[in-house]
Write a protein that holds these residues in place. Structure first.
Motif, PDB file in Angstrom:
ATOM      1  N   THR A   1      -0.349  -0.863  -9.726  1.00 44.71           N
ATOM      2  CA  THR A   1      -1.594  -1.184  -9.516  1.00 44.71           C
ATOM      3  C   THR A   1      -2.821  -0.090  -9.739  1.00 44.71           C
ATOM      4  O   THR A   1      -2.376   1.019  -9.415  1.00 44.71           O
ATOM      5  CB  THR A   1      -1.934  -1.952  -8.525  1.00 44.71           C
TER       6      THR A   1
ATOM      7  N   TYR B   1      -4.653   1.224  -3.974  1.00 41.06           N
ATOM      8  CA  TYR B   1      -4.242   0.636  -2.837  1.00 41.06           C
ATOM      9  C   TYR B   1      -5.679   0.777  -1.666  1.00 41.06           C
ATOM     10  O   TYR B   1      -6.220   1.306  -1.865  1.00 41.06           O
ATOM     11  CB  TYR B   1      -2.884   1.293  -2.261  1.00 41.06           C
TER      12      TYR B   1
ATOM     13  N   ARG C   1     -10.230   3.083  -0.514  1.00 42.69           N
ATOM     14  CA  ARG C   1      -9.066   3.043  -1.453  1.00 42.69           C
ATOM     15  C   ARG C   1      -8.292   4.183  -1.302  1.00 42.69           C
ATOM     16  O   ARG C   1      -8.860   5.213  -1.010  1.00 42.69           O
ATOM     17  CB  ARG C   1      -9.698   2.958  -2.928  1.00 42.69           C
TER      18      ARG C   1
ATOM     19  N   GLY D   1       2.682   3.943  -6.139  1.00 44.84           N
ATOM     20  CA  GLY D   1       2.878   3.123  -4.925  1.00 44.84           C
ATOM     21  C   GLY D   1       4.058   2.132  -5.257  1.00 44.84           C
ATOM     22  O   GLY D   1       4.395   1.501  -4.390  1.00 44.84           O
TER      23      GLY D   1
ATOM     24  N   ALA E   1       2.360   5.882   2.535  1.00 40.28           N
ATOM     25  CA  ALA E   1       1.999   4.414   3.454  1.00 40.28           C
ATOM     26  C   ALA E   1       2.155   4.630   4.740  1.00 40.28           C
ATOM     27  O   ALA E   1       1.228   4.295   5.393  1.00 40.28           O
ATOM     28  CB  ALA E   1       3.005   3.472   2.771  1.00 40.28           C
TER      29      ALA E   1
ATOM     30  N   ILE F   1       4.738  -2.132   0.935  1.00 46.46           N
ATOM     31  CA  ILE F   1       3.394  -2.368   1.402  1.00 46.46           C
ATOM     32  C   ILE F   1       2.981  -3.849   1.189  1.00 46.46           C
ATOM     33  O   ILE F   1       3.318  -4.555   0.503  1.00 46.46           O
ATOM     34  CB  ILE F   1       2.569  -1.562   0.333  1.00 46.46           C
TER      35      ILE F   1
ATOM     36  N   TYR G   1      -2.740  -4.959   1.318  1.00 52.39           N
ATOM     37  CA  TYR G   1      -3.218  -3.446   0.840  1.00 52.39           C
ATOM     38  C   TYR G   1      -2.983  -3.015  -0.586  1.00 52.39           C
ATOM     39  O   TYR G   1      -3.230  -1.776  -0.855  1.00 52.39           O
ATOM     40  CB  TYR G   1      -2.342  -2.477   2.057  1.00 52.39           C
ATOM     41  N   ILE G   2      -2.890  -4.176  -1.476  1.00 52.25           N
ATOM     42  CA  ILE G   2      -2.496  -3.570  -2.871  1.00 52.25           C
ATOM     43  C   ILE G   2      -3.679  -4.128  -3.609  1.00 52.25           C
ATOM     44  O   ILE G   2      -4.019  -5.489  -3.549  1.00 52.25           O
ATOM     45  CB  ILE G   2      -1.228  -4.353  -3.063  1.00 52.25           C
TER      46      ILE G   2
END
Length: 277
Positions: A86, A89, A215, A220, A231, A241, A245-246
């Motif tokens: 992504t 985070y 952010r 991750g 993390a 995670i 939080y993603i």
């Protein structure tokens, strides 16, 4: 890159099949050798030659695969991880001031048994703190704004401190930036992993914490000690995670990287003319 990977997979599959076939032939010949020799010495000689050729064929395929793809596999895997991750985070910390955020990370690392050094200078660059524990290294830099050149300069200094000043050759390191604003050029670097040593025994990951948005930019989606450290201390959360939080969006730099990788070729890579970042 996709076409290159396709050819790699084809040769890899051929390599696996050839190894299996050669192994079956060898074991079959070893088991049946007394009976074949008893039936015909010529047949035994022919079978022996067939096994020899099978082994030579496997060795040729193995040499071709590792000479062509061995050095590129790690590089391409790291790029694929960057593309599949992504874009960002979200931190669970409530602090939104650079100094406050840096201080709570310092205290968390200290409470977890890390050996702490504040306000250290390496190659004329200042780090807010450095944390060491066994083969784990955590460096923190707080700045108002950060770009690509800042990341490269501090990364070189951290590597020098780990490998030259402290003579470490194995372990996992994190270089964490806490800043108000992150420029696009720095975001594009945030998922880069640095590997040192012939067997990549030393790994260094980047993490960029942006106070204005909450952010955290880092790689991750790969389970490593570096991911866990980021993390735990940069985001103040556990691994794996939590989904909350993603971030849910892919960022423009990932599209640009994917487009750039279309021009990847083995010749430029071996000549040191191709770089993902």
């Amino acid at each position: 890159m996709r076409e290159f990977r396709k050819k790699q997979r084809q040769l890899y599959n051929l390599m696996k099949i050839s190894v299996i076939v050669a192994a079956v032939l060898l074991f079959a010949f070893i088991g049946a050798k007394p009976y074949i020799e008893e039936a015909s010495s010529i047949a035994a000689t022919v079978c022996s030659y067939v096994c020899d050729f099978a082994v030579i064929g496997v060795l040729v395929i193995l040499f071709t695969y590792y000479s062509r793809y061995g050095k590129t596999d790690s590089f391409l895997t790291s790029v694929e991880n960057e593309l599949s991750d992504t874009g960002y985070y979200l931190t669970s910390r409530e602090e939104r001031e650079v100094d406050a955020y840096t201080n709570v990370m310092y205290e968390d690392l200290k409470n977890c048994g890390y050996s702490m050094s504040k306000n250290i200078e390496v190659n004329e660059l200042e780090f807010d703190f450095r944390a060491y524990k066994n083969r784990e290294f955590f460096y923190c830099v707080s700045v108002s704004e950060i770009d690509r050149n800042d990341i490269l300069a501090y990364l070189d200094s951290a590597i020098y401190d780990i490998t030259v000043q402290n003579l470490k050759r194995k372990g996992s390191g994190v270089l964490c930036f806490v800043t108000d604003t992150v420029q696009d050029s720095a975001i594009a670097m945030s998922k880069m992993m640095t590997f040192l040593g012939k067997k990549e025994q030393l790994k260094i990951a980047l993490a960029v914490c942006e106070m204005s948005t909450g952010r955290v930019y880092f790689l991750g989606n790969v389970k490593t000690k570096c991911q866990q450290m980021i993390a735990n201390f940069a985001m103040n959360c556990d691994v794996p995670i939590n989904d909350k939080y993603i971030g849910k969006e892919r960022l423009p730099f990932q599209d640009e990287l994917e487009e750039k990788m279309k021009s990847f070729n083995i010749k430029d890579f071996r000549a040191g003319k191709f770089s993902a970042h």
